[in-house]
Scaffold this motif. Structure first.
Motif, PDB file in Angstrom:
ATOM      1  N   THR A   4     -35.300  25.489 -20.137  1.00 61.81           N
ATOM      2  CA  THR A   4     -34.288  26.490 -20.452  1.00 61.81           C
ATOM      3  C   THR A   4     -35.003  27.599 -21.230  1.00 61.81           C
ATOM      4  O   THR A   4     -35.732  27.327 -22.186  1.00 61.81           O
ATOM      5  CB  THR A   4     -33.134  25.901 -21.293  1.00 61.81           C
ATOM      6  N   VAL A   5     -34.810  28.813 -20.767  1.00 61.52           N
ATOM      7  CA  VAL A   5     -35.542  29.947 -21.331  1.00 61.52           C
ATOM      8  C   VAL A   5     -34.567  31.073 -21.643  1.00 61.52           C
ATOM      9  O   VAL A   5     -33.707  31.406 -20.827  1.00 61.52           O
ATOM     10  CB  VAL A   5     -36.609  30.463 -20.335  1.00 61.52           C
ATOM     11  N   ALA A   6     -34.733  31.660 -22.817  1.00 55.66           N
ATOM     12  CA  ALA A   6     -33.993  32.869 -23.178  1.00 55.66           C
ATOM     13  C   ALA A   6     -34.985  34.021 -23.221  1.00 55.66           C
ATOM     14  O   ALA A   6     -36.059  33.905 -23.805  1.00 55.66           O
ATOM     15  CB  ALA A   6     -33.317  32.715 -24.530  1.00 55.66           C
ATOM     16  N   VAL A   7     -34.605  35.114 -22.575  1.00 58.08           N
ATOM     17  CA  VAL A   7     -35.376  36.351 -22.655  1.00 58.08           C
ATOM     18  C   VAL A   7     -34.528  37.313 -23.476  1.00 58.08           C
ATOM     19  O   VAL A   7     -33.477  37.752 -23.022  1.00 58.08           O
ATOM     20  CB  VAL A   7     -35.690  36.921 -21.254  1.00 58.08           C
ATOM     21  N   VAL A   8     -34.974  37.584 -24.693  1.00 59.87           N
ATOM     22  CA  VAL A   8     -34.242  38.446 -25.609  1.00 59.87           C
ATOM     23  C   VAL A   8     -34.858  39.837 -25.535  1.00 59.87           C
ATOM     24  O   VAL A   8     -36.054  40.009 -25.773  1.00 59.87           O
ATOM     25  CB  VAL A   8     -34.309  37.918 -27.057  1.00 59.87           C
ATOM     26  N   ILE A   9     -34.025  40.806 -25.201  1.00 60.27           N
ATOM     27  CA  ILE A   9     -34.495  42.191 -25.118  1.00 60.27           C
ATOM     28  C   ILE A   9     -33.751  42.991 -26.180  1.00 60.27           C
ATOM     29  O   ILE A   9     -32.534  43.100 -26.138  1.00 60.27           O
ATOM     30  CB  ILE A   9     -34.250  42.778 -23.713  1.00 60.27           C
ATOM     31  N   ARG A  10     -34.517  43.533 -27.112  1.00 58.58           N
ATOM     32  CA  ARG A  10     -33.900  44.279 -28.207  1.00 58.58           C
ATOM     33  C   ARG A  10     -34.436  45.701 -28.331  1.00 58.58           C
ATOM     34  O   ARG A  10     -33.960  46.483 -29.141  1.00 58.58           O
ATOM     35  CB  ARG A  10     -34.070  43.537 -29.523  1.00 58.58           C
ATOM     36  N   GLU A  11     -35.435  46.040 -27.529  1.00 59.10           N
ATOM     37  CA  GLU A  11     -36.012  47.377 -27.593  1.00 59.10           C
ATOM     38  C   GLU A  11     -35.187  48.353 -26.762  1.00 59.10           C
ATOM     39  O   GLU A  11     -34.513  47.961 -25.817  1.00 59.10           O
ATOM     40  CB  GLU A  11     -37.453  47.362 -27.120  1.00 59.10           C
TER      41      GLU A  11
END
Length: 113
Positions: A4-11
């Motif tokens: 299980t993978v989370a890709v967090v994009i905050r830029e």
């Protein structure tokens, strides 16, 4: 073994190519049979906007969005975000900060951009 993978994009995708690259990576993870969730924070929600003209690498974004949509890659956005600009043809859900925090803690891996 699938993770299980989370890709967090905050830029901000208007300032750097990294958010579009993060979506490309997320798509690769989904294709590799990993249970992948994309979390869009701050201005990163613009990646799912109707108006993406000012996004860096918009031509790459437009290339990958149909596959992301077809594979129903799940997106999580903060519940307080302005939803008016977010396209409704993606698998988007809105969650509280606490729920997002718990989601990230439950993942096997988390990539942050």
């Amino acid at each position: 073994m699938a993770k299980t993978v989370a890709v967090v994009i905050r830029e901000d995708p208007r300032r750097t190519h990294r958010p579009v690259e993060a979506l490309r990576i997320a798509l690769g993870l989904v294709a590799g049979n990993h249970a992948t969730t994309v979390v869009l924070l701050n201005e990163a929600a613009r990646l799912l906007s109707e108006d993406t003209d000012d996004v860096v690498d918009v031509e790459i974004l437009e290339k990958y969005l149909p596959s992301i949509q077809q594979l129903e890659v799940p997106f999580v956005l903060p519940e307080f975000i302005d939803r008016s600009g977010v396209r409704t043809d993606f698998a988007v859900r809105y969650e509280s900060d606490d729920t997002i925090r718990r989601l990230l803690q439950s993942m096997d891996r988390t990539l942050v951009f």
